[in-house]
Design a protein around this motif. Structure first.
Motif, PDB file in Angstrom:
ATOM      1  N   VAL A 127      71.487  68.476 153.090  1.00 53.82           N
ATOM      2  CA  VAL A 127      71.619  67.664 151.880  1.00 53.82           C
ATOM      3  C   VAL A 127      71.078  66.261 152.158  1.00 53.82           C
ATOM      4  O   VAL A 127      71.472  65.634 153.147  1.00 53.82           O
ATOM      5  CB  VAL A 127      73.106  67.595 151.443  1.00 53.82           C
ATOM      6  CG1 VAL A 127      73.280  66.700 150.237  1.00 53.82           C
ATOM      7  CG2 VAL A 127      73.646  68.984 151.166  1.00 53.82           C
ATOM      8  N   PRO A 128      70.188  65.771 151.288  1.00 58.13           N
ATOM      9  CA  PRO A 128      69.640  64.423 151.495  1.00 58.13           C
ATOM     10  C   PRO A 128      70.735  63.353 151.486  1.00 58.13           C
ATOM     11  O   PRO A 128      71.610  63.343 150.624  1.00 58.13           O
ATOM     12  CB  PRO A 128      68.697  64.229 150.306  1.00 58.13           C
ATOM     13  CG  PRO A 128      68.400  65.595 149.807  1.00 58.13           C
ATOM     14  CD  PRO A 128      69.590  66.425 150.135  1.00 58.13           C
ATOM     15  N   GLY A 129      70.672  62.473 152.455  1.00 59.56           N
ATOM     16  CA  GLY A 129      71.618  61.369 152.558  1.00 59.56           C
ATOM     17  C   GLY A 129      72.912  61.706 153.277  1.00 59.56           C
ATOM     18  O   GLY A 129      73.726  60.816 153.517  1.00 59.56           O
ATOM     19  N   ARG A 130      73.130  62.957 153.634  1.00 58.77           N
ATOM     20  CA  ARG A 130      74.350  63.359 154.340  1.00 58.77           C
ATOM     21  C   ARG A 130      74.019  63.665 155.789  1.00 58.77           C
ATOM     22  O   ARG A 130      72.938  64.179 156.098  1.00 58.77           O
ATOM     23  CB  ARG A 130      74.962  64.614 153.700  1.00 58.77           C
ATOM     24  CG  ARG A 130      75.322  64.478 152.266  1.00 58.77           C
ATOM     25  CD  ARG A 130      76.585  63.683 152.118  1.00 58.77           C
ATOM     26  NE  ARG A 130      76.979  63.621 150.718  1.00 58.77           N
ATOM     27  CZ  ARG A 130      78.117  63.154 150.307  1.00 58.77           C
ATOM     28  NH1 ARG A 130      79.000  62.701 151.169  1.00 58.77           N
ATOM     29  NH2 ARG A 130      78.403  63.108 149.034  1.00 58.77           N
ATOM     30  N   VAL A 131      74.941  63.341 156.683  1.00 60.29           N
ATOM     31  CA  VAL A 131      74.739  63.596 158.107  1.00 60.29           C
ATOM     32  C   VAL A 131      75.930  64.371 158.673  1.00 60.29           C
ATOM     33  O   VAL A 131      77.035  64.319 158.144  1.00 60.29           O
ATOM     34  CB  VAL A 131      74.552  62.278 158.910  1.00 60.29           C
ATOM     35  CG1 VAL A 131      73.276  61.586 158.513  1.00 60.29           C
ATOM     36  CG2 VAL A 131      75.736  61.365 158.728  1.00 60.29           C
ATOM     37  N   VAL A 132      75.680  65.068 159.745  1.00 61.42           N
ATOM     38  CA  VAL A 132      76.718  65.842 160.427  1.00 61.42           C
ATOM     39  C   VAL A 132      77.553  64.888 161.278  1.00 61.42           C
ATOM     40  O   VAL A 132      77.017  64.043 161.988  1.00 61.42           O
ATOM     41  CB  VAL A 132      76.083  66.939 161.300  1.00 61.42           C
ATOM     42  CG1 VAL A 132      77.141  67.689 162.085  1.00 61.42           C
ATOM     43  CG2 VAL A 132      75.268  67.886 160.439  1.00 61.42           C
ATOM     44  N   ASP A 133      78.882  65.043 161.198  1.00 62.29           N
ATOM     45  CA  ASP A 133      79.795  64.203 161.971  1.00 62.29           C
ATOM     46  C   ASP A 133      80.894  65.089 162.549  1.00 62.29           C
ATOM     47  O   ASP A 133      81.701  65.649 161.804  1.00 62.29           O
ATOM     48  CB  ASP A 133      80.391  63.122 161.077  1.00 62.29           C
ATOM     49  CG  ASP A 133      81.236  62.118 161.831  1.00 62.29           C
ATOM     50  OD1 ASP A 133      81.303  62.197 163.080  1.00 62.29           O
ATOM     51  OD2 ASP A 133      81.838  61.257 161.173  1.00 62.29           O
ATOM     52  N   VAL A 134      80.916  65.217 163.864  1.00 62.79           N
ATOM     53  CA  VAL A 134      81.916  66.061 164.509  1.00 62.79           C
ATOM     54  C   VAL A 134      83.322  65.491 164.332  1.00 62.79           C
ATOM     55  O   VAL A 134      84.299  66.236 164.280  1.00 62.79           O
ATOM     56  CB  VAL A 134      81.563  66.277 166.004  1.00 62.79           C
ATOM     57  CG1 VAL A 134      81.773  65.016 166.808  1.00 62.79           C
ATOM     58  CG2 VAL A 134      82.372  67.413 166.580  1.00 62.79           C
ATOM     59  N   ASP A 135      83.426  64.182 164.180  1.00 63.59           N
ATOM     60  CA  ASP A 135      84.741  63.578 163.966  1.00 63.59           C
ATOM     61  C   ASP A 135      85.320  63.961 162.606  1.00 63.59           C
ATOM     62  O   ASP A 135      86.541  64.032 162.453  1.00 63.59           O
ATOM     63  CB  ASP A 135      84.655  62.055 164.086  1.00 63.59           C
ATOM     64  CG  ASP A 135      84.402  61.606 165.507  1.00 63.59           C
ATOM     65  OD1 ASP A 135      84.718  62.389 166.430  1.00 63.59           O
ATOM     66  OD2 ASP A 135      83.901  60.486 165.701  1.00 63.59           O
ATOM     67  N   ALA A 136      84.472  64.232 161.639  1.00 65.46           N
ATOM     68  CA  ALA A 136      84.954  64.694 160.336  1.00 65.46           C
ATOM     69  C   ALA A 136      85.646  66.047 160.494  1.00 65.46           C
ATOM     70  O   ALA A 136      86.686  66.294 159.875  1.00 65.46           O
ATOM     71  CB  ALA A 136      83.804  64.788 159.347  1.00 65.46           C
ATOM     72  N   VAL A 137      85.089  66.920 161.323  1.00 62.82           N
ATOM     73  CA  VAL A 137      85.717  68.220 161.571  1.00 62.82           C
ATOM     74  C   VAL A 137      87.076  68.023 162.240  1.00 62.82           C
ATOM     75  O   VAL A 137      88.063  68.658 161.866  1.00 62.82           O
ATOM     76  CB  VAL A 137      84.798  69.128 162.424  1.00 62.82           C
ATOM     77  CG1 VAL A 137      85.500  70.424 162.778  1.00 62.82           C
ATOM     78  CG2 VAL A 137      83.491  69.400 161.717  1.00 62.82           C
ATOM     79  N   LEU A 138      87.133  67.138 163.231  1.00 63.00           N
ATOM     80  CA  LEU A 138      88.403  66.868 163.921  1.00 63.00           C
ATOM     81  C   LEU A 138      89.451  66.306 162.968  1.00 63.00           C
ATOM     82  O   LEU A 138      90.606  66.756 162.958  1.00 63.00           O
ATOM     83  CB  LEU A 138      88.177  65.907 165.083  1.00 63.00           C
ATOM     84  CG  LEU A 138      87.311  66.399 166.236  1.00 63.00           C
ATOM     85  CD1 LEU A 138      87.060  65.282 167.235  1.00 63.00           C
ATOM     86  CD2 LEU A 138      87.966  67.577 166.918  1.00 63.00           C
ATOM     87  N   LEU A 139      89.076  65.323 162.144  1.00 71.23           N
ATOM     88  CA  LEU A 139      90.033  64.712 161.230  1.00 71.23           C
ATOM     89  C   LEU A 139      90.462  65.682 160.132  1.00 71.23           C
ATOM     90  O   LEU A 139      91.643  65.738 159.780  1.00 71.23           O
ATOM     91  CB  LEU A 139      89.435  63.440 160.617  1.00 71.23           C
ATOM     92  CG  LEU A 139      89.291  62.255 161.565  1.00 71.23           C
ATOM     93  CD1 LEU A 139      88.536  61.120 160.895  1.00 71.23           C
ATOM     94  CD2 LEU A 139      90.647  61.786 162.052  1.00 71.23           C
ATOM     95  N   ASN A 140      89.517  66.446 159.600  1.00 73.25           N
ATOM     96  CA  ASN A 140      89.865  67.425 158.569  1.00 73.25           C
ATOM     97  C   ASN A 140      90.838  68.470 159.113  1.00 73.25           C
ATOM     98  O   ASN A 140      91.819  68.839 158.457  1.00 73.25           O
ATOM     99  CB  ASN A 140      88.620  68.122 158.036  1.00 73.25           C
ATOM    100  CG  ASN A 140      87.718  67.184 157.249  1.00 73.25           C
ATOM    101  OD1 ASN A 140      88.138  66.149 156.770  1.00 73.25           O
ATOM    102  ND2 ASN A 140      86.464  67.556 157.141  1.00 73.25           N
ATOM    103  N   THR A 141      90.571  68.958 160.313  1.00 74.39           N
ATOM    104  CA  THR A 141      91.445  69.961 160.926  1.00 74.39           C
ATOM    105  C   THR A 141      92.829  69.377 161.198  1.00 74.39           C
ATOM    106  O   THR A 141      93.850  70.029 160.937  1.00 74.39           O
ATOM    107  CB  THR A 141      90.813  70.481 162.235  1.00 74.39           C
ATOM    108  OG1 THR A 141      89.542  71.037 161.930  1.00 74.39           O
ATOM    109  CG2 THR A 141      91.685  71.514 162.899  1.00 74.39           C
TER     110      THR A 141
END
Length: 192
Positions: A127-141
């Motif tokens: 998706v344009p303008g979006r980046v992958v963030d491993v911390d988002a996975v950690l916080l969401n979990t």
């Protein structure tokens, strides 16, 4: 295990369970649609930050921004998928569980939250303008885990109490008097 007496209380409890499960399913679908819209809509930005594949690097960067901004960003990460921690177990509809099954429910729900978060992050890579963030996975979990641990055991206990509080009308059994043969039996006993 709950025992239901005759009189329709089983149907009543099943109807309540079905309504609860359907409501939770609709809320779960609506929540996932909103999350998908929030996280997968393209952003019109002149530039985007690089992907974060180092665990906790983004959280450290958020903490460096100050306590209010860090609390906002970390809170958003925790809250994004937290409703899954409550809605996924409600969709399963199991109120009566052993301790082992409750831990299993926590693990399954957390795994489901992790998979949803990973799916979102993988889809964001295109998706344009979006980046992958491993911390988002950690916080969401972590948000899913906290929501499940804080809400689901108390909610199950409350639902169990409400289901056992009304089990239908108490059956009324008329008092049974002595049978007609008691006079005969007592006379026979007197003879011996």
């Amino acid at each position: 295990m709950q025992r239901h007496e005759a009189g329709g209380s089983t149907a009543n409890a099943t109807a309540i369970d079905l309504r609860l499960r359907l409501t939770a399913g609709v809320l779960l679908a609506a929540h996932l649609l909103v999350v998908g819209w929030l996280t997968l809509s393209p952003l019109d930005l002149p530039w985007a930050a690089a992907s974060n594949l180092t665990p906790l690097a983004g959280i450290r960067a958020d903490l460096a921004l100050g306590p209010l901004e860090a609390a906002r960003r970390i809170g958003e990460g925790l809250a994004l998928l937290a409703p899954l921690g409550v809605l996924v177990p409600l969709v399963s509809g199991r109120l009566w569980m052993s301790r082992l099954a409750e831990w299993s429910s926590l693990v399954r729900t957390t795994a489901a939250g992790t998979l949803v978060s990973l799916s979102i992050e993988m889809l964001q890579s295109g998706v344009p303008g979006r980046v992958v963030d491993v911390d988002a996975v950690l916080l969401n979990t972590l948000g899913v885990l906290i929501a499940h641990a804080a809400v689901v055991p108390a909610l199950r206990a409350r639902l169990r109490r409400s289901h056992t509080a009304y089990q239908g009308d108490t059956p009324r059994i008329p008092r049974v008097g002595l049978g007609p043969w008691t006079d005969v039996l007592s006379a026979v006993q007197r003879e011996y």
